[in-house]
Design a protein around this motif. Structure first.
Motif, PDB file in Angstrom:
ATOM      1  N   ASP A  19      -2.359  -4.220 -25.178  1.00  0.00           N
ATOM      2  CA  ASP A  19      -2.510  -4.431 -23.738  1.00  0.00           C
ATOM      3  C   ASP A  19      -3.592  -3.526 -23.158  1.00  0.00           C
ATOM      4  O   ASP A  19      -4.422  -3.969 -22.351  1.00  0.00           O
ATOM      5  N   ARG A  23      -7.085  -4.873 -21.548  1.00  0.00           N
ATOM      6  CA  ARG A  23      -7.426  -4.617 -20.145  1.00  0.00           C
ATOM      7  C   ARG A  23      -8.820  -4.012 -20.008  1.00  0.00           C
ATOM      8  O   ARG A  23      -9.606  -4.404 -19.136  1.00  0.00           O
ATOM      9  N   ARG A  26     -11.522  -6.694 -20.873  1.00  0.00           N
ATOM     10  CA  ARG A  26     -11.676  -7.669 -19.771  1.00  0.00           C
ATOM     11  C   ARG A  26     -12.404  -7.036 -18.590  1.00  0.00           C
ATOM     12  O   ARG A  26     -13.239  -7.680 -17.943  1.00  0.00           O
ATOM     13  N   ARG A  27     -12.087  -5.769 -18.309  1.00  0.00           N
ATOM     14  CA  ARG A  27     -12.745  -5.072 -17.208  1.00  0.00           C
ATOM     15  C   ARG A  27     -14.251  -4.981 -17.451  1.00  0.00           C
ATOM     16  O   ARG A  27     -15.042  -4.951 -16.494  1.00  0.00           O
TER      17      ARG A  27
END
Length: 225
Positions: A19, A23, A26-27
């Protein structure tokens, strides 16, 4: 549909780590797909054709080393960045039979991992058009192909750029810090051991026609025989 920067397949059975990595990727503009099993990862690489794979070494089903070995054996040279729990596994995960592009050891900074993924992809996406020849080795940056003594040699994106940087500067000795900066960019804290392991991989693949020379206590150069 993948974002502009491409799809990264994250293969990690620790949900919290998967996770966190997802994250941060993707950021930074990547699309991300997560799987937790090595055998499923092989299927997903073939189905999704990701731009890169972030691959944990310790996995159920098939471990990361088996996954990478299977990909390379099938002729799939998708860039692979290993995540390993132990520093003493580094030589193994970057081993000659595997063809990994880079690695991070746990615990790691998610920002550093994203930087390394971006650097691996930059290497994989090409260099200015050049044809370089040193001794019995010929390299075409446009086609991303290498020949040694007349036979074509398959290289990872990292190996290809490392050889390119050396062959662009025949007879010039580059120390490990220079090579880290030229090839690994701002992920240069990879450490000099990374350079040495990739040089060993290159020499093994190029065989007797390898132009790479070690200058003890300094670094490496590409010299005609």
């Amino acid at each position: 549909m993948a974002d502009e920067r491409g799809l990264v397949l994250v293969v990690e059975d620790d949900a919290a780590i998967a996770d966190l990595v997802g994250r941060y990727l993707r950021r930074d503009g990547f699309d991300v797909h997560v799987v937790t099993d090595g055998r499923i990862a092989l299927t997903e690489v073939r189905r999704l054709r990701p731009a890169a794979v972030v691959l944990d070494v310790g996995l159920p089903g098939a471990d990361g080393i088996e996954v990478c070995r299977a990909l390379r054996a099938s002729g799939d040279w998708t860039p692979v960045l290993f995540v390993t729990a132990r520093d003493d596994e580094v030589d193994r995960v970057l081993g000659l039979e595997l063809g990994a592009d880079d690695y991070v050891t746990k615990p790691f900074s998610p920002r550093e991992l994203v930087a390394r993924v971006a650097t691996v992809l930059r290497r994989a996406r090409g260099l200015p058009q050049e044809v370089l020849e040193v001794g019995g080795t010929r390299l075409d940056t446009g086609q991303r192909r290498v020949w040694a003594a007349g036979r074509e040699v398959s290289l990872t994106a990292t190996e290809f750029e490392l050889l390119t940087q050396l062959m662009r500067r025949p007879r010039q000795v580059l120390d490990r810090a220079q090579l880290l900066s030229l090839v690994w960019g701002y992920a240069a804290n990879a450490g000099t051991r990374t350079v040495d392991v990739h040089i060993a991989q290159l020499r093994a693949k190029l065989g007797d026609s390898s132009p790479i020379r070690t200058v003890r206590g300094v670094g490496y150069s590409a010299d005609p025989p």
